[in-house]
Design an enzyme around this catalytic site. Sequence first.
Site, PDB file in Angstrom:
ATOM      1  N   ASP A  81       1.469   4.752   2.347  1.00  0.00           N
ATOM      2  CA  ASP A  81       1.072   5.365   3.627  1.00  0.00           C
ATOM      3  C   ASP A  81       1.455   6.845   3.658  1.00  0.00           C
ATOM      4  OD1 ASP A  81       0.579   2.669   5.217  1.00  0.00           O
ATOM      5  OD2 ASP A  81       2.518   2.457   4.225  1.00  0.00           O
ATOM      6  N   ASP A 113       0.870  -1.178   0.000  1.00  0.00           N
ATOM      7  CA  ASP A 113       0.000   0.000   0.000  1.00  0.00           C
ATOM      8  C   ASP A 113       0.911   1.234   0.000  1.00  0.00           C
ATOM      9  OD1 ASP A 113       1.146   0.284   2.502  1.00  0.00           O
ATOM     10  OD2 ASP A 113      -0.730   0.334   3.610  1.00  0.00           O
ATOM     11  N   ASP A 159      -3.200   4.319   2.913  1.00  0.00           N
ATOM     12  CA  ASP A 159      -3.519   4.623   4.316  1.00  0.00           C
ATOM     13  C   ASP A 159      -3.197   6.080   4.593  1.00  0.00           C
ATOM     14  OD1 ASP A 159      -4.216   2.009   4.822  1.00  0.00           O
ATOM     15  OD2 ASP A 159      -2.298   1.462   5.726  1.00  0.00           O
TER      16      ASP A 159
HETATM   17  N1  CTP Z   1       1.249   1.190  11.537  1.00  0.00           N
HETATM   18  C1  CTP Z   1       0.803   1.609  12.748  1.00  0.00           C
HETATM   19  N2  CTP Z   1      -0.518   1.538  13.057  1.00  0.00           N
HETATM   20  C2  CTP Z   1      -1.401   1.044  12.151  1.00  0.00           C
HETATM   21  C3  CTP Z   1      -0.953   0.610  10.893  1.00  0.00           C
HETATM   22  C4  CTP Z   1       0.400   0.690  10.615  1.00  0.00           C
HETATM   23  O1  CTP Z   1       1.588   2.056  13.567  1.00  0.00           O
HETATM   24  N3  CTP Z   1      -2.681   0.973  12.454  1.00  0.00           N
HETATM   25  C5  CTP Z   1       2.673   1.284  11.257  1.00  0.00           C
HETATM   26  C6  CTP Z   1       3.324  -0.065  11.261  1.00  0.00           C
HETATM   27  O2  CTP Z   1       4.068  -0.237  12.440  1.00  0.00           O
HETATM   28  C7  CTP Z   1       4.214  -0.042  10.072  1.00  0.00           C
HETATM   29  C8  CTP Z   1       3.863   1.212   9.296  1.00  0.00           C
HETATM   30  O3  CTP Z   1       2.816   1.834   9.995  1.00  0.00           O
HETATM   31  O4  CTP Z   1       5.541   0.034  10.511  1.00  0.00           O
HETATM   32  C9  CTP Z   1       3.473   0.918   7.896  1.00  0.00           C
HETATM   33  O5  CTP Z   1       2.537  -0.127   7.868  1.00  0.00           O
HETATM   34  P1  CTP Z   1       2.305  -1.022   6.590  1.00  0.00           P
HETATM   35  O6  CTP Z   1       1.781  -0.199   5.486  1.00  0.00           O
HETATM   36  O7  CTP Z   1       1.460  -2.174   7.025  1.00  0.00           O
HETATM   37  O8  CTP Z   1       3.738  -1.634   6.293  1.00  0.00           O
HETATM   38  P2  CTP Z   1       4.927  -1.101   5.390  1.00  0.00           P
HETATM   39  O9  CTP Z   1       6.126  -1.136   6.242  1.00  0.00           O
HETATM   40  O10 CTP Z   1       4.583   0.190   4.747  1.00  0.00           O
HETATM   41  O11 CTP Z   1       5.060  -2.256   4.305  1.00  0.00           O
HETATM   42  P3  CTP Z   1       4.375  -2.296   2.871  1.00  0.00           P
HETATM   43  O12 CTP Z   1       5.387  -1.689   1.952  1.00  0.00           O
HETATM   44  O13 CTP Z   1       4.133  -3.729   2.591  1.00  0.00           O
HETATM   45  O14 CTP Z   1       3.135  -1.501   2.931  1.00  0.00           O
HETATM   46 MN    MN Z   2       2.775   0.446   3.700  1.00  0.00          MN
HETATM   47 MN    MN Z   3      -0.226   0.726   5.565  1.00  0.00          MN
END
Ligand code: CTP
Ligand code: MN
Ligand code: MN
Length: 500
Positions: free
Chosen positions: A336, A334, A424
């Site tokens: 963020d 995703d 997100d």
């Molecule tokens: N996070 C958080 N609270 C949430 C969702 C996510 O603190 N409700 C933090 C997680 O600890 C994570 C970061 O936000 O370290 C990013 O989350 P995520 O998008 O799930 O992972 P990514 O590291 O961005 O991996 P990807 O590239 O697969 O998205």
């Molecule tokens: Mn992510």
């Molecule tokens: Mn995320």
Amino acid sequence: MFRSPVAPRARKRSRPAEAGVPRRQEVKFEDVRVYLVERKMGRSRRSFLTQLATSKGFIVEDVLSDKVTHVVSEASQAASLWKWLKECTPTNPPDMHVLDISWFTDSMKEGRPVAVETRHLIQDTVLTSPEGSTPTPVAAVSQYACQRRTSIENNNKIFTDAFEVLAENYEFNELEGPCLAFRRAASVLKSLPWAVRRMGETQDLPCLGEHTKAVMEDVLECGRSFEVEKLLSDERYQTLKLFTSVFGVGPKTADKWYRRGLRSFSDALADRSVHLNRMQETGFLHYGDISRAVSKAEARSLRTIIDGAACAITPSAVVALTGGFRRGKEFGHDVDFIVTTPELGMEETLLPKIIDGLKKKGILLYCDYQASTFDVANLPNQRFEAMDHFAKCFLILRLEGRGVEGGLHTAEGDVRGWRAVRVDLVSPPMDHYAFALLGWTGSRQFERDLRRFARGKRGMLLDNHALYDKTKKEFLAATTEKDIFAHLGLEYIEPWQRNA
Ligand code: CTP
Ligand code: MN
Ligand code: MN
């Protein structure tokens, strides 16, 4: 160990020494006990440095004992120093730092014990890996991911992929302990700038237990782990893996479906006892798109879209890329973003307005908005919660190919000209921005170890909202991530070095 270097305890001004009365030095840093190695330094320089340190409130021990926390030496020959040290302290306390004089001079300059950095350390053994790649001093590998630098380059993928399968299976079976053990082990191997070629090279690495080492031995000897192979062809593992790949389906739901005898998506969709919630329905609807990785170029295009939507609400809007792409990853599941504004309180209504803007543009395919439940009166959180309390939303957006440099990352033959992507957004109040940024940048393992380090080594509580010092009973303010690392007495780790 010593406390936060930026917020030392209140110091009393020492009175000028009265004539004739030997001045008793005030101890300012009770947790630090320095021992100066006389070899190479010489007796007179040692006694001069002892006086200097004592005058600054340091405790300098005369003899080397288990009480000593910081051994300082001028010797450049590490091997002979370590040999000598091991003879003097057979127990070799784990918390004892063996440092070169630069730590001492830095500390004198600052008037306090500075945080130990890798450049201060005198290494014990140096592991030279075969083929002459960069040797890594083993003593430098910390058990905490927040004291390691982990880029996206993984030299030990053959092991970490195997660990990930095992960790995931433990997660499916709700065995948290072994799951975490494999994730920690994977994280240590990811941080190495060299590839492990022989088991002997892992001797001094932290977080590798018997089980992880057995898996590694298999991989080294046979190119694969039998335990992992068995799992990969295991029906339950395969099915849970498939079901949890759907947005909105967690291990619990996946297991429920499995126990009902469902094995495929068509089974699940045809079964009358399965009631999909809105998230899962959307998950199936856009399965092809959102199970496909998002590229960096797509993330950049989305940034332009979110920037536009935020600035249409207020010109003071702040948009920051976070998550995996901020860590320099090429692909993510995703994208963020943190979206906020310096006008305190206004961030509460920002997300609903942005969501409205995206809807009007016709690109909002799914939205799960969660209003803020953040209240400073509830801080600090004693127990870490999976979700922070800031306003946030989990979106699926329609991304047009036009705005994406080099085109969309879609399957060959896909002629739609658009794809669905997961986005997100989180909206912390500006005075908590640094904590939210640090928390959302990840990786998850890096965050876990930051919190574990804060609690275990510093007596502090860290989460996405704040940092609280339990000893001083106060919150430690921060406007940047660097402030937070400094409060924790940690070397600053850049976002692209947090791929633990
Ligand atoms: N996070 C958080 N609270 C949430 C969702 C996510 O603190 N409700 C933090 C997680 O600890 C994570 C970061 O936000 O370290 C990013 O989350 P995520 O998008 O799930 O992972 P990514 O590291 O961005 O991996 P990807 O590239 O697969 O998205
Ligand atoms: Mn992510
Ligand atoms: Mn995320």
